[in-house]
Design an enzyme around this catalytic site. Structure first.
Site, PDB file in Angstrom:
ATOM      1  N   ASP A 114       2.203   0.533  -8.045  1.00 33.51           N
ATOM      2  CA  ASP A 114       3.542   0.566  -8.639  1.00 33.51           C
ATOM      3  C   ASP A 114       4.450   1.594  -7.962  1.00 33.51           C
ATOM      4  O   ASP A 114       5.636   1.346  -7.747  1.00 33.51           O
ATOM      5  CB  ASP A 114       3.460   0.883 -10.134  1.00 33.51           C
ATOM      6  CG  ASP A 114       2.943  -0.290 -10.953  1.00 33.51           C
ATOM      7  OD1 ASP A 114       2.576  -1.321 -10.348  1.00 33.51           O
ATOM      8  OD2 ASP A 114       2.893  -0.172 -12.190  1.00 33.51           O
ATOM      9  N   ASN A 169      -2.137 -10.986   8.560  1.00 31.04           N
ATOM     10  CA  ASN A 169      -3.097  -9.908   8.758  1.00 31.04           C
ATOM     11  C   ASN A 169      -4.472 -10.307   8.235  1.00 31.04           C
ATOM     12  O   ASN A 169      -4.623 -10.688   7.074  1.00 31.04           O
ATOM     13  CB  ASN A 169      -2.640  -8.652   8.025  1.00 31.04           C
ATOM     14  CG  ASN A 169      -3.612  -7.501   8.203  1.00 31.04           C
ATOM     15  OD1 ASN A 169      -3.679  -6.893   9.263  1.00 31.04           O
ATOM     16  ND2 ASN A 169      -4.389  -7.200   7.166  1.00 31.04           N
ATOM     17  N   GLU A 170      -5.464 -10.219   9.085  1.00 35.10           N
ATOM     18  CA  GLU A 170      -6.863 -10.413   8.708  1.00 35.10           C
ATOM     19  C   GLU A 170      -7.095 -11.653   7.844  1.00 35.10           C
ATOM     20  O   GLU A 170      -7.494 -11.564   6.681  1.00 35.10           O
ATOM     21  CB  GLU A 170      -7.395  -9.177   7.982  1.00 35.10           C
ATOM     22  CG  GLU A 170      -7.426  -7.923   8.829  1.00 35.10           C
ATOM     23  CD  GLU A 170      -8.149  -6.766   8.143  1.00 35.10           C
ATOM     24  OE1 GLU A 170      -8.648  -6.959   7.018  1.00 35.10           O
ATOM     25  OE2 GLU A 170      -8.228  -5.685   8.750  1.00 35.10           O
ATOM     26  N   HIS A 196       0.713  -9.465   4.752  1.00 37.62           N
ATOM     27  CA  HIS A 196      -0.371  -8.490   4.652  1.00 37.62           C
ATOM     28  C   HIS A 196      -0.818  -8.444   3.187  1.00 37.62           C
ATOM     29  O   HIS A 196      -0.549  -7.481   2.464  1.00 37.62           O
ATOM     30  CB  HIS A 196       0.095  -7.112   5.130  1.00 37.62           C
ATOM     31  CG  HIS A 196      -1.021  -6.177   5.472  1.00 37.62           C
ATOM     32  ND1 HIS A 196      -1.079  -5.458   6.646  1.00 37.62           N
ATOM     33  CD2 HIS A 196      -2.140  -5.831   4.788  1.00 37.62           C
ATOM     34  CE1 HIS A 196      -2.165  -4.714   6.668  1.00 37.62           C
ATOM     35  NE2 HIS A 196      -2.825  -4.922   5.536  1.00 37.62           N
ATOM     36  N   ASN A 235      -8.059  -5.573  14.535  1.00 38.06           N
ATOM     37  CA  ASN A 235      -8.439  -4.493  13.627  1.00 38.06           C
ATOM     38  C   ASN A 235      -9.946  -4.278  13.709  1.00 38.06           C
ATOM     39  O   ASN A 235     -10.718  -5.229  13.575  1.00 38.06           O
ATOM     40  CB  ASN A 235      -8.086  -4.838  12.176  1.00 38.06           C
ATOM     41  CG  ASN A 235      -6.593  -4.989  11.946  1.00 38.06           C
ATOM     42  OD1 ASN A 235      -5.782  -4.685  12.815  1.00 38.06           O
ATOM     43  ND2 ASN A 235      -6.216  -5.463  10.768  1.00 38.06           N
ATOM     44  N   ARG A 243       3.849  -0.123  13.060  1.00 41.86           N
ATOM     45  CA  ARG A 243       3.486  -1.423  12.519  1.00 41.86           C
ATOM     46  C   ARG A 243       3.552  -1.352  10.993  1.00 41.86           C
ATOM     47  O   ARG A 243       2.805  -0.595  10.377  1.00 41.86           O
ATOM     48  CB  ARG A 243       2.082  -1.833  12.965  1.00 41.86           C
ATOM     49  CG  ARG A 243       1.681  -3.190  12.398  1.00 41.86           C
ATOM     50  CD  ARG A 243       0.196  -3.486  12.566  1.00 41.86           C
ATOM     51  NE  ARG A 243      -0.144  -4.675  11.792  1.00 41.86           N
ATOM     52  CZ  ARG A 243      -1.244  -4.830  11.084  1.00 41.86           C
ATOM     53  NH1 ARG A 243      -2.147  -3.867  11.043  1.00 41.86           N
ATOM     54  NH2 ARG A 243      -1.464  -5.939  10.401  1.00 41.86           N
ATOM     55  N   GLN A 285       0.795  -1.218   0.000  1.00 37.81           N
ATOM     56  CA  GLN A 285       0.000   0.000   0.000  1.00 37.81           C
ATOM     57  C   GLN A 285       0.832   1.275   0.000  1.00 37.81           C
ATOM     58  O   GLN A 285       0.324   2.334  -0.362  1.00 37.81           O
ATOM     59  CB  GLN A 285      -0.960  -0.008   1.190  1.00 37.81           C
ATOM     60  CG  GLN A 285      -2.022  -1.104   1.084  1.00 37.81           C
ATOM     61  CD  GLN A 285      -2.940  -1.135   2.270  1.00 37.81           C
ATOM     62  OE1 GLN A 285      -2.687  -1.840   3.246  1.00 37.81           O
ATOM     63  NE2 GLN A 285      -4.025  -0.384   2.206  1.00 37.81           N
ATOM     64  N   GLU A 300      -5.247  -1.899  13.993  1.00 38.00           N
ATOM     65  CA  GLU A 300      -5.808  -0.966  13.012  1.00 38.00           C
ATOM     66  C   GLU A 300      -7.127  -0.407  13.540  1.00 38.00           C
ATOM     67  O   GLU A 300      -7.969  -1.154  14.030  1.00 38.00           O
ATOM     68  CB  GLU A 300      -6.092  -1.637  11.660  1.00 38.00           C
ATOM     69  CG  GLU A 300      -4.866  -2.022  10.870  1.00 38.00           C
ATOM     70  CD  GLU A 300      -5.221  -2.658   9.528  1.00 38.00           C
ATOM     71  OE1 GLU A 300      -6.308  -2.357   8.974  1.00 38.00           O
ATOM     72  OE2 GLU A 300      -4.416  -3.466   9.033  1.00 38.00           O
ATOM     73  N   TYR A 341     -13.182  -1.359  12.560  1.00 37.84           N
ATOM     74  CA  TYR A 341     -13.586  -0.130  11.870  1.00 37.84           C
ATOM     75  C   TYR A 341     -15.055   0.219  12.084  1.00 37.84           C
ATOM     76  O   TYR A 341     -15.387   1.367  12.350  1.00 37.84           O
ATOM     77  CB  TYR A 341     -13.318  -0.261  10.361  1.00 37.84           C
ATOM     78  CG  TYR A 341     -11.861  -0.277  10.000  1.00 37.84           C
ATOM     79  CD1 TYR A 341     -11.173   0.898   9.701  1.00 37.84           C
ATOM     80  CD2 TYR A 341     -11.142  -1.467   9.971  1.00 37.84           C
ATOM     81  CE1 TYR A 341      -9.826   0.889   9.370  1.00 37.84           C
ATOM     82  CE2 TYR A 341      -9.797  -1.490   9.641  1.00 37.84           C
ATOM     83  CZ  TYR A 341      -9.142  -0.310   9.347  1.00 37.84           C
ATOM     84  OH  TYR A 341      -7.805  -0.328   9.031  1.00 37.84           O
TER      85      TYR A 341
END
Length: 494
Positions: A73, A189-190, A143, A326, A98, A42, A392, A328
């Site tokens: 990219d 992750n997740e 991740h 995590n 992290r 990311q 997160e 949200y």
């Protein structure tokens, strides 16, 4: 303004002020850890630089699945600008960062016989830069970033059991290379997101979901045991999973809605937490029952949910020093209307979701702090109060600088977390904002902005600029308490 609205406004303000006064005694513990989070694909960019191999997402982002047609990219170009990013972290005053390692940057093909020294050097430089600035590195091993040659479009990634061995080789190398300085490791992750979304992309839901989850759990446990047996004594670190969980609240107090909400919890967090965190191990009994019954009604000879052997149950159970969490959102849940002929994970859960009414929202995203507290309380009650690190927690808002919605979100979610700690006894040891930077948000591309720092993706230099939320978070970290100020009040969202 109408009299009703004025009255509601005053009542809301009094309630918020009272809560603020009550929370003055709820300071963060002296050893509480504040941090910020990112992931390699990311932010790093440099997708084919210095010997890096192609990843799954290098390929997926070219298949027109990203909303704005973008890719990672270049992203934030953190591969070249990591020292600048470390200075942003230092300005925030956080204790940890992290980040994740791009598997294909250090092992380009996924096979351990080919290690890319330039990739190894990059993460050595990042880790050393963090430590030189008094910031602990916390490393996520996986991740959503698989080397393409062992990825979903080749051998099937974690739907293939061979991935457990590939992941073990990779993790052992990372522990050996960086474990003298990295004391916090996150395995996968997740895994819920891995199991939910990749099958949809590849049009194989209802089957691959469960294969992916099964092997993710095995891979997580293998990494834990490797660290525990071969590295823990000499390196003195800790290791755990990162689980994600949106709170599922019954739409009404009817038994049907209560059952639907609990079923959803078991099919999301319980799917991974029960095998790792519970005393019994294995998948949640409710999940096993529902999938077995649905499979039988379809005329299948066995459940679509794979079966763990007793040895595997014991091997996976208890493989955590802490739980990365995590969170949200919160959803109101009621029973769905699944059709048997439509085989899918969603039909197995068989619920409908909607955002809670009468809660503040910004750009269509509802802000529900009480759901965060309930989620923490449910985890603690269900799984014998494990040590939790919030890995997160974040809010997307398009505002480049004056992101008052994000300020409101973080202030009030931190309050809810303090209530969970002080009133409910939840063992939360740290909190990490998602995200340090605006970045590539997977299928949403660059249309979703979560960063404390704005990144100008039209500028070749990828200029970073502090947002209001960065300043608010910096003050919270500095004072180690939430002071009574305007960001407690939902009027700023009107």
């Amino acid at each position: 303004m109408t009299q009703v609205k004025v009255t509601t406004w005053i009542i809301s303000y009094i309630a918020l002020t009272t809560m603020g006064e009550k929370l003055k005694e709820y300071k963060f513990p002296k050893d509480f850890l504040f941090g910020a989070a990112t992931s390699s694909y990311q932010i790093e960019g440099a997708w084919n630089v210095d010997g890096k191999g192609e990843s799954d997402w290098d390929r997926l982002s070219r298949k027109q699945i990203v909303l704005d047609g973008s890719n990672g990219d270049v992203a934030c170009d953190s591969y070249h600008k990591f020292k600048e990013d470390v200075q942003l972290l230092k300005t925030l005053g956080v204790q940890f960062y992290r980040f994740s390692i791009a598997w294909s940057r250090v092992i380009p093909d996924g096979y351990i016989n080919h290690v890319n020294q330039a990739g190894v050097d990059y993460y050595n430089s990042l880790i050393n830069e963090l430590l030189a600035n008094g910031i602990q590195p916390m490393v996520t091993l996986y991740h959503f970033n698989t080397p393409a040659k062992i990825g979903f479009q080749t051998i099937g990634s974690f739907s293939n059991e061979f991935m457990v061995d590939f992941f073990a080789d990779y993790c052992k190398l990372m522990f050996r290379l960086y474990g003298d300085r990295v004391k916090w490791w996150f395995t996968i992750n997740e895994p819920l997101s891995v199991a939910k979304y990749y099958p949809m992309i590849l049009d194989n839901t209802g089957w691959m979901d469960y294969f992916l989850a099964h092997n993710c759990l095995k891979a997580h446990a293998r990494a834990y045991h490797i660290y525990d047996k071969e590295f823990r004594e000499s390196q003195g670190g800790q290791i755990g999973p990162v689980l994600n969980f949106d709170w599922q609240e019954p739409r009404t107090d009817s038994p049907e809605d209560e059952e639907a909400a609990e079923r959803s919890r078991q099919f999301t967090l319980g799917w991974f937490a029960h095998p790792i965190l519970s005393k019994e191990g294995d998948y949640p009994p409710l999940m096993k029952k529902v999938i077995a019954e649905n499979s039988e009604r379809m005329g299948l000879n066995r459940s679509r949910l794979p079966i763990f052997t007793e040895e595997e149950i014991n091997y996976i159970r208890g493989t955590f020093d802490f739980v990365g969490f995590n969170h949200y959102d919160t959803f109101m849940v009621s029973p769905g209307s699944a059709k048997l002929e439509n085989v899918s994970y969603t039909n197995d859960i068989n619920v409908t979701e909607r955002s809670p009414p009468n809660e503040p929202a910004v750009e269509g995203t509802t802000i529900v702090p009480w759901g965060f507290r309930k989620a923490l309380k449910w985890i603690s009650k269900t799984y014998n109060n494990p040590t939790i690190l919030i890995t997160e927690n974040g809010f997307k808002q398009s505002a480049a600088y004056n992101d008052s919605g994000r300020c409101y979100y973080h202030v009030n979610f931190l309050k809810a977390m303090l209530e969970a700690m002080h009133l409910d006894g939840c063992k939360v040891i740290g909190y990490s904002v998602w995200s340090l930077l605006d970045n590539f948000e997977w299928i949403e591309g660059y249309t979703a902005r979560f960063g404390l720092y704005h990144v100008d993706f039209n500028d070749p230099n990828r200029t970073r600029t502090s947002k209001l939320s960065a300043k608010v978070y910096e003050e919270i970290v500095k004072n180690r308490e939430i002071l009574q100020d305007s960001y407690n009040d939902r009027r700023i969202l009107e």
